[in-house]
Design an enzyme around this catalytic site. Structure first.
Site, PDB file in Angstrom:
ATOM      1  N   CYS A   2      47.443  35.654  49.686  1.00 26.19           N
ATOM      2  CA  CYS A   2      47.894  35.343  51.033  1.00 26.19           C
ATOM      3  C   CYS A   2      49.052  34.336  51.012  1.00 26.19           C
ATOM      4  CB  CYS A   2      46.800  34.770  51.918  1.00 26.19           C
ATOM      5  SG  CYS A   2      45.377  35.846  52.075  1.00 26.19           S
ATOM      6  N   ARG A  27      52.463  37.521  47.444  1.00 25.30           N
ATOM      7  CA  ARG A  27      51.134  36.900  47.438  1.00 25.30           C
ATOM      8  C   ARG A  27      50.067  37.779  48.081  1.00 25.30           C
ATOM      9  NH1 ARG A  27      51.542  31.449  46.300  1.00 25.30           N
ATOM     10  NH2 ARG A  27      49.444  31.154  47.077  1.00 25.30           N
ATOM     11  N   TRP A  74      46.086  39.180  51.685  1.00 16.66           N
ATOM     12  CA  TRP A  74      45.430  39.916  50.605  1.00 16.66           C
ATOM     13  C   TRP A  74      43.954  39.850  50.946  1.00 16.66           C
ATOM     14  CZ3 TRP A  74      41.739  39.044  46.778  1.00 16.66           C
ATOM     15  CH2 TRP A  74      41.696  39.978  45.743  1.00 16.66           C
ATOM     16  N   ASN A 100      44.694  30.571  53.871  1.00 14.33           N
ATOM     17  CA  ASN A 100      44.749  31.159  52.536  1.00 14.33           C
ATOM     18  C   ASN A 100      43.567  30.607  51.755  1.00 14.33           C
ATOM     19  OD1 ASN A 100      45.396  32.062  49.951  1.00 14.33           O
ATOM     20  ND2 ASN A 100      46.776  30.339  49.579  1.00 14.33           N
ATOM     21  N   GLY A 101      42.747  31.486  51.206  1.00 20.31           N
ATOM     22  CA  GLY A 101      41.596  31.019  50.434  1.00 20.31           C
ATOM     23  C   GLY A 101      40.321  31.628  50.947  1.00 20.31           C
ATOM     24  N   GLU A 483      48.549  43.747  26.313  1.00 16.19           N
ATOM     25  CA  GLU A 483      49.435  43.458  27.449  1.00 16.19           C
ATOM     26  C   GLU A 483      50.151  44.731  27.910  1.00 16.19           C
ATOM     27  OE1 GLU A 483      49.734  41.289  29.564  1.00 16.19           O
ATOM     28  OE2 GLU A 483      51.733  41.493  30.406  1.00 16.19           O
ATOM     29  N   LYS A 487      49.938  46.383  31.689  1.00 14.95           N
ATOM     30  CA  LYS A 487      51.097  46.754  32.509  1.00 14.95           C
ATOM     31  C   LYS A 487      50.940  48.194  32.999  1.00 14.95           C
ATOM     32  CE  LYS A 487      52.296  43.640  33.258  1.00 14.95           C
ATOM     33  NZ  LYS A 487      51.816  42.357  32.829  1.00 14.95           N
ATOM     34  N   GLU A 490      48.250  48.327  35.734  1.00 20.14           N
ATOM     35  CA  GLU A 490      48.629  47.651  36.980  1.00 20.14           C
ATOM     36  C   GLU A 490      49.592  48.455  37.830  1.00 20.14           C
ATOM     37  OE1 GLU A 490      50.085  43.840  35.209  1.00 20.14           O
ATOM     38  OE2 GLU A 490      49.055  42.999  36.928  1.00 20.14           O
ATOM     39  N   HIS A 506      35.369  53.008  15.531  1.00 16.86           N
ATOM     40  CA  HIS A 506      34.009  52.672  15.945  1.00 16.86           C
ATOM     41  C   HIS A 506      33.717  53.135  17.376  1.00 16.86           C
ATOM     42  CE1 HIS A 506      33.460  50.458  12.256  1.00 16.86           C
ATOM     43  NE2 HIS A 506      34.615  49.845  12.470  1.00 16.86           N
ATOM     44  N   LYS A 605      49.974  38.353  43.500  1.00 17.24           N
ATOM     45  CA  LYS A 605      50.599  37.584  42.425  1.00 17.24           C
ATOM     46  C   LYS A 605      49.775  36.351  42.044  1.00 17.24           C
ATOM     47  CE  LYS A 605      54.106  36.820  39.700  1.00 17.24           C
ATOM     48  NZ  LYS A 605      54.178  37.729  38.551  1.00 17.24           N
TER      49      LYS A 605
HETATM   50  C1  AGP Z   1      49.790  40.047  35.330  1.00 18.91           C
HETATM   51  O1  AGP Z   1      50.621  41.154  35.351  1.00 18.91           O
HETATM   52  C2  AGP Z   1      48.803  40.032  36.384  1.00 18.91           C
HETATM   53  N1  AGP Z   1      49.376  40.151  37.660  1.00 18.91           N
HETATM   54  C3  AGP Z   1      47.648  39.074  36.251  1.00 18.91           C
HETATM   55  O2  AGP Z   1      46.843  39.547  35.208  1.00 18.91           O
HETATM   56  C4  AGP Z   1      47.956  37.589  36.005  1.00 18.91           C
HETATM   57  O3  AGP Z   1      48.459  37.406  34.719  1.00 18.91           O
HETATM   58  C5  AGP Z   1      46.666  36.779  36.187  1.00 18.91           C
HETATM   59  O4  AGP Z   1      46.233  36.901  37.511  1.00 18.91           O
HETATM   60  C6  AGP Z   1      46.815  35.328  35.818  1.00 18.91           C
HETATM   61  O5  AGP Z   1      47.728  34.679  36.645  1.00 18.91           O
HETATM   62  P1  AGP Z   1      48.274  33.238  36.311  1.00 18.91           P
HETATM   63  O6  AGP Z   1      49.045  33.328  35.054  1.00 18.91           O
HETATM   64  O7  AGP Z   1      49.109  32.856  37.484  1.00 18.91           O
HETATM   65  O8  AGP Z   1      47.073  32.347  36.137  1.00 18.91           O
END
Ligand code: AGP
Length: 610
Positions: A2, A27, A74, A100-101, A483, A487, A490, A506, A605
């Site tokens: 948010c 956000r 969000w 927010n929260g 990683e 990606k 996501e 395994h 984000k």
């Molecule tokens: C990364 O592509 C993601 N959006 C997510 O995994 C992110 O890395 C995670 O939420 C941690 O965020 P931060 O680094 O702000 O703590």
């Protein structure tokens, strides 16, 4: 999670608020709304979906009004809908709030307020704030907002406006971000600086429990009891253009191409005249570094993968025992933490709720806590004993790219620094690795300018219709494979698994069938031959191998169905280059599937909820 923006000043605020929301859209983007004080009431507008939908109906707000609050959501409590979009109002229509929260005890508060006759129009936790303020109001919005705060549990920042106090916004923060923007005759309150960066660079970061009263003349900050507290104003040097796409089709693509600059900035002034890494701000003197007996790295998502790189480097170079923990698990275990423990919390935003909770747990147990973060003034920087800043600049794309690379670099620099201080590498070895790091930005720049994106796109579009990917790596290339898989998940929504290549036999090998695409991170390394044996196992099952390999590796080219070559580097530095083709691969798979890359579904984000 948010985004909030509020404005008080002399100018009509509708478009100022909307422009602020645009900069906060990363956000959260499932619904949005604006409330403006006008002619003894509020003008209110809500819409479902991203901000394009709000923009389409924005003219309905008409002209007029110089005080307002706005929100991009969000969803946590209640699905995305007009009713659940913020701002929320009370029964009388005299108070409006954005939050927010999470208000953890909202159900009991709601029941109590209902029993007193209050009517709710949304399913959200946030709406209780408007009704609590309505109930407590006796002529002071500030006091009513504080009275509400005292009854609420959870972590949240909220802003309130009142019809009867038309020149005021009241804000209170608890463990979620809030920043004030100060200007001549107008002031701002927001979740993050980009919201008002086009208007002012003078900012104040309130602390938890601060109550902020924003008027056109200035901001007053007090504690909950009304005692003034001093919070210093700072001038940020952020580049407003960082929040624009600069000719790229998406923020993510722009940010991938900004990585050489982000790396150079993160290295800048951190190499001493004798060519060794020099770090300050860690809160650790040389003796404390030598006395560390245990390192625990806590992080989430992409930052966790940077932590894994850090583990390999700290163990190999500095000979420190390291555990890497997903923060949401760590915080609910009973981890054994000694006073000689160093806890490294990695978080690009510095606001991730689980990572902050893990930091607190480690600190209470006596560990020295070091935050690795990209955001100056973030919560992690306030709660840590020391901070190592990455300098990636503002990252808007929800899928982390340049922040990951700078986190990896920060962990490599930290490992070299510790290895040097603890005497586990010779000064000559430290100098050699440091020199290697200094070459990476230029190496990566050449790689990207040499048309890497177009080459990867050519491969990616062949696989955009795939139903599944498997990513494999070993040793330093395992975090890269993990990683790369994150990606793909996501932004392309294609189910993707990532495994240590040696572990494949395994279980995951059972997934493979004729034509299954398998991404292998096979840059030069001490385990290269072992990894190649795993590649043969994959090929023997008829799977298609897409290999990231060191350029000039002809035998790998012949073995793989597709090759994504990267510049040769020392194996310890290889994650800094090997991840880039995987970022691009995920990007182009998503693009050719027609997905919205910068705003993947269900994500935000900054994850300020548990
Ligand atoms: C990364 O592509 C993601 N959006 C997510 O995994 C992110 O890395 C995670 O939420 C941690 O965020 P931060 O680094 O702000 O703590």
């Amino acid at each position: 999670m948010c985004g909030i923006i509020g404005y008080v000043g002399d100018r009509e605020c509708r478009d100022i608020l909307f422009r602020g929301l645009r900069k906060l859209e990363y956000r959260g983007y499932d619904s949005a709304g604006i409330s403006i004080v006008h002619e003894g009431g509020f003008k209110l507008l809500h819409s479902v979906g991203n901000l394009d939908n709000l923009e389409a109906v924005l003219p309905e707000l008409g002209d007029g009004g110089t005080v307002g609050i706005a929100h991009t959501r969000w969803a946590t409590h209640g699905r995305p809908s007009n009713e659940n979009a913020h701002p929320h109002t009370d029964c009388t229509g005299k108070f409006a709030i954005v939050l927010n929260g999470i208000v953890e005890n909202y159900l009991s508060l709601r029941a109590e307020l209902r029993a007193e006759g209050h009517t709710f129009s949304s399913e959200t936790d946030a709406e209780v704030v408007a009704h609590l303020i309505e109930r407590a109001y006796k002529g002071s919005l500030r006091d009513a907002a504080v009275a509400a705060y005292r009854l609420m549990e959870g972590h949240f920042t909220y802003c309130a406006i009142a019809v009867d106090e038309p020149g005021v916004i009241v804000g209170i923060r608890k463990e979620t971000p809030m920043v004030l923007g100060l200007s001549e005759g107008e002031n701002f309150i927001a979740s993050a600086i980009p919201a008002f960066l086009a208007e002012t660079r003078t900012v104040i970061f309130p602390e938890d429990g601060d109550v902020v009263v924003v008027t056109r003349k200035g901001v007053e900050i007090t504690d909950l009891d009304g005692t003034p507290v001093a919070r210093e104003a700072q001038v940020v040097d952020w580049d407003e253009e960082a929040a624009e796409k600069a000719g790229y089709e998406t923020f993510m693509l722009k940010e991938i191409h900004e990585q050489p600059t982000s790396l150079a900035d993160t290295l800048s002034e951190r190499v001493s005249s004798d060519g060794r890494v020099a770090l300050d701000g860690l809160g650790l003197d040389p003796e404390a570094i030598r006395n560390v007996r245990q390192v625990i790295i806590v992080a989430c998502g992409t930052s966790y993968h940077a932590g894994l790189v850090g583990k390999y480097a700290l163990e190999r170079w500095a000979r420190m025992p390291v555990e890497v923990e997903v923060a949401s698990e760590f915080r609910y275990r009973d981890p054994v933490i000694g006073p000689d423990c160093l806890c490294i919390a990695i978080s690009q935003s510095g606001e991730t709720a689980d990572t902050l909770a893990a930091m607190r747990l480690a600190r209470q147990a006596g560990a020295h806590v070091l935050a690795v973060t990209n955001i100056v003034g973030s919560q992690a920087t306030r709660e840590a004993d020391g901070v190592l800043f990455t300098r990636a600049g503002l990252e808007i794309g929800v899928a982390a790219t340049k922040t990951f690379l700078t986190q990896v670099l920060a962990m490599l620099m930290l490992s070299l620094y510790f290895a040097d201080q603890r005497g586990h590498l010779t000064p000559a070895q430290v100098r050699e690795y440091t020199e290697g790091l200094r070459h990476i930005p230029a190496t990566l720049r050449d790689y990207l300018e040499d048309g890497a994106a177009a080459k990867v796109e050519g491969v990616a579009k062949k696989y955009a219709a795939s139903r599944f990917f498997l990513c494999l790596g070993r040793n330093m290339s395992l975090p890269v494979a993990l990683e790369g898989a994150l990606k793909l998940k996501e932004i392309s929504y294609i189910p993707t698994d990532a495994y240590a290549a040696g572990e494949m036999k395994h279980g995951p090998i059972a997934l493979l069938e004729e034509g299954s695409p398998v991404l292998v991170v096979a840059t030069d390394s001490r385990v290269y031959d072992k990894l190649i044996s795993n590649v043969q196992e994959v090929r023997a099952r008829g799977a298609r191998v897409i290999a990231v390999g060191s350029e000039g590796n002809e035998s790998l080219s012949q073995m793989a169905d597709e090759i994504l070559p990267v510049p040769r580097t020392d194996e310890m530095l290889a994650p800094l280059v090997a991840i880039v083709p995987l970022q691009l691969f995920a990007y182009y798979v998503a693009k050719h599937k027609g997905e919205k890359v910068d705003q993947p579904r269900n994500l935000a984000k900054t994850v300020t909820v548990e």
